[in-house]
Design an enzyme around this catalytic site. Structure first.
Site, PDB file in Angstrom:
ATOM      1  N   GLU A 171      68.633  59.136 106.886  1.00  0.00           N
ATOM      2  CA  GLU A 171      69.516  58.839 108.117  1.00  0.00           C
ATOM      3  C   GLU A 171      69.573  59.977 109.081  1.00  0.00           C
ATOM      4  O   GLU A 171      70.550  60.318 109.847  1.00  0.00           O
ATOM      5  CB  GLU A 171      70.900  58.344 107.688  1.00  0.00           C
ATOM      6  CG  GLU A 171      70.857  57.163 106.789  1.00  0.00           C
ATOM      7  CD  GLU A 171      72.081  56.223 106.923  1.00  0.00           C
ATOM      8  OE1 GLU A 171      72.904  56.409 107.725  1.00  0.00           O
ATOM      9  OE2 GLU A 171      72.240  55.604 105.838  1.00  0.00           O
ATOM     10  N   SER A 219      68.381  67.002 109.214  1.00  0.00           N
ATOM     11  CA  SER A 219      69.283  68.061 110.010  1.00  0.00           C
ATOM     12  C   SER A 219      68.908  68.433 111.070  1.00  0.00           C
ATOM     13  O   SER A 219      69.883  68.714 112.092  1.00  0.00           O
ATOM     14  CB  SER A 219      69.184  69.338 108.693  1.00  0.00           C
ATOM     15  OG  SER A 219      70.061  69.009 107.744  1.00  0.00           O
TER      16      SER A 219
END
Ligand code: CAA
Length: 420
Positions: free
Chosen positions: A400, A403
């Site tokens: 999703e 970082s």
């Protein structure tokens, strides 16, 4: 009548230049008298507290005994999926009319967090199904689409969100899957990779480009079922969240009825990223629950294990590490709940969601890694399940949006704000 804020403003105007009136002007009693209710971020409604208790019971009693076996077999026990449906955890925000629990977004976040304390694999299954698949239909589906698909998704059929491809991970809009119109159908060709839930799913949201000449503005979202011909290919063998399936999918002239487009032709890119903005709060909750789960397992052990004549948790070096981990957990919790509440209040939340996901996945790695060390040899064995939390934590910084993608998103907001 002046609001507390305008009173503060008026008071500040009468201050000598450069000085701000002390904040006592902004007293709690002033706020209360005007009917403003300011709560701490970990205050929940009665309904949300009850929801947390019931998910916790399910996670501890039903999921708990199966965690190690599912991890070792790298497969999800079908009774767990069935249990999630029976508990009403697969249609958390869906209306009662469509078979859902009609609960809040925060309730979904609570469910994901509580499940992750016991098993992050079960948590992500519930997360993707609720925050991505159900939400797309609730937000962008027509009434007919909602009437048709939401009851199935609430009651019995697992959903999967198919965006990533071998050549398009972070650069999601470079996807190569194509859809061509053929009468009253669309014909889809291409492949997807790293697709969560896909081994067990019946319903697939597929992103394909209907007009590559328009670039990402040709990306369109289709809803398909497995029996239409979605081919589930290689199942990945992974470092962590091994009970959660991650497969390659192939579409070889997959025919989908024209009415199965969600949100309109060319709207898929916006729909995907807007849903991912919300989904990222779900992943933050998963990582928060995971970190708390590792902490809860490891800390009691440090007060039982005695070395050099005292419990190891009472050595100052250990006390400070445990305290620092507790602070990290608290910051991840506050960021996650704040992003969730903002979303629920209808305020902007993209930056806050990216911050929560970024930070919670860092905290998950750090706290679960420390938890292994606090438990020494015992922590390193598979028996306690602490090492599993650490393996499971790595994915938080990847799916999703990695970082780096979260940092890029946050940086875009900062740039916008400061370069006006
Ligand atoms: N929110 C809303 N809109 C956004 C946005 C955001 N966070 N980021 C970009 N956009 C919009 C822009 O406004 C622009 O739209 P318009 O042209 O209509 O104005 C469009 O997207 C393109 O913007 P950019 O050129 O800035 O974007 P890009 O092409 O460089 O990258 C991105 C955009 C692909 C969304 C990238 O930022 C990103 O988030 N990549 C990560 C993809 C990802 O999260 N994949 C997850 C796969 S699913 C998954 O992991 C599920 C699972 O298994 C658990």
């Amino acid at each position: 009548m002046f609001s507390a804020a305008s009173r503060l403003l008026r008071a500040t105007k009468h201050c000598p230049k450069g000085l701000v009136e002390p904040t006592r002007m902004f007293s709690i009693s002033a706020i209360r008298t005007e009917g403003l209710q300011l709560n701490s971020l970990d205050t929940f409604t009665e309904e949300e507290n009850m929801f947390r208790d019931s998910v916790k019971r399910f996670a501890v009693d039903i999921v708990g005994p199966k965690v190690r076996e599912m991890d070792e077999k790298e497969s999800m026990d079908p009774t767990i999926i069935q249990g999630l449906f029976e508990q009403g955890l697969m249609g958390i925000e869906t209306s009662a009319e469509h078979g859902g629990a009609e609960a809040s977004f925060v309730s979904a976040i609570i469910a994901i967090e509580e499940l992750a304390k016991i098993d992050p694999s079960v948590s992500v299954m519930c997360d993707v199904h609720n925050t991505l698949v159900n939400t797309i239909l609730r937000k962008y589906g027509t009434k007919e689409q909602q009437d048709k698909w939401l009851p199935l998704l609430s009651e019995s059929q697992l959903g999967s969100f198919c965006l990533s491809e071998p050549v398009s991970g972070s650069d999601a809009f470079a996807l190569q899957t194509r859809a061509k119109k053929d009468g009253d159908h669309w014909v889809i060709n291409g492949s997807k990779m790293w697709i969560t839930n896909s081994h067990e799913a019946e319903i697939f949201l597929i992103f394909a480009n209907v007009d590559p000449s328009k670039g990402y503005k040709g990306i369109t979202c289709f809803i398909a079922t497995k029996d239409m011909g979605v081919q589930i290919a290689k199942k990945e063998e992974k470092l962590g969240i091994r009970a959660s399936s991650t497969c390659t999918l192939n579409f070889d002239d997959l025919r989908i009825p024209a009415e199965n487009i969600i949100g309109g032709e060319g709207k898929g890119y916006k729909l995907a990223i807007e849903i991912l903005n919300e989904g990222r709060i779900g992943i933050a909750a998963q990582m928060l629950g995971l970190a708390q789960g590792a902490f809860d397992k490891a800390v009691p052990y440090t007060y039982q294990r005695t070395q050099f004549g005292q419990p190891i948790g009472t050595f100052q070096g250990m006390q400070f590490q445990i305290a620092e981990a507790a602070v990290e957990l608290e910051t991840a919790r506050l960021l996650t709940y704040n992003a969730a509440r903002r979303k629920e209040e209808g305020r902007t939340f993209t930056k806050e969601a990216a911050m929560a996901k970024y930070w919670a996945s860092q905290v998950a790695q750090h706290v679960s890694g420390s938890a292994i060390e606090w438990c020494g040899g015992v922590g390193f064995t598979r028996e306690t399940g602490i090492e599993k939390f650490w393996r499971d934590s790595k994915i938080g910084a990847i799916y999703e949006g990695t970082s780096n993608i979260q940092l890029q998103t946050i940086a875009k907001f900062i740039q916008q704000e400061y370069s006006r």
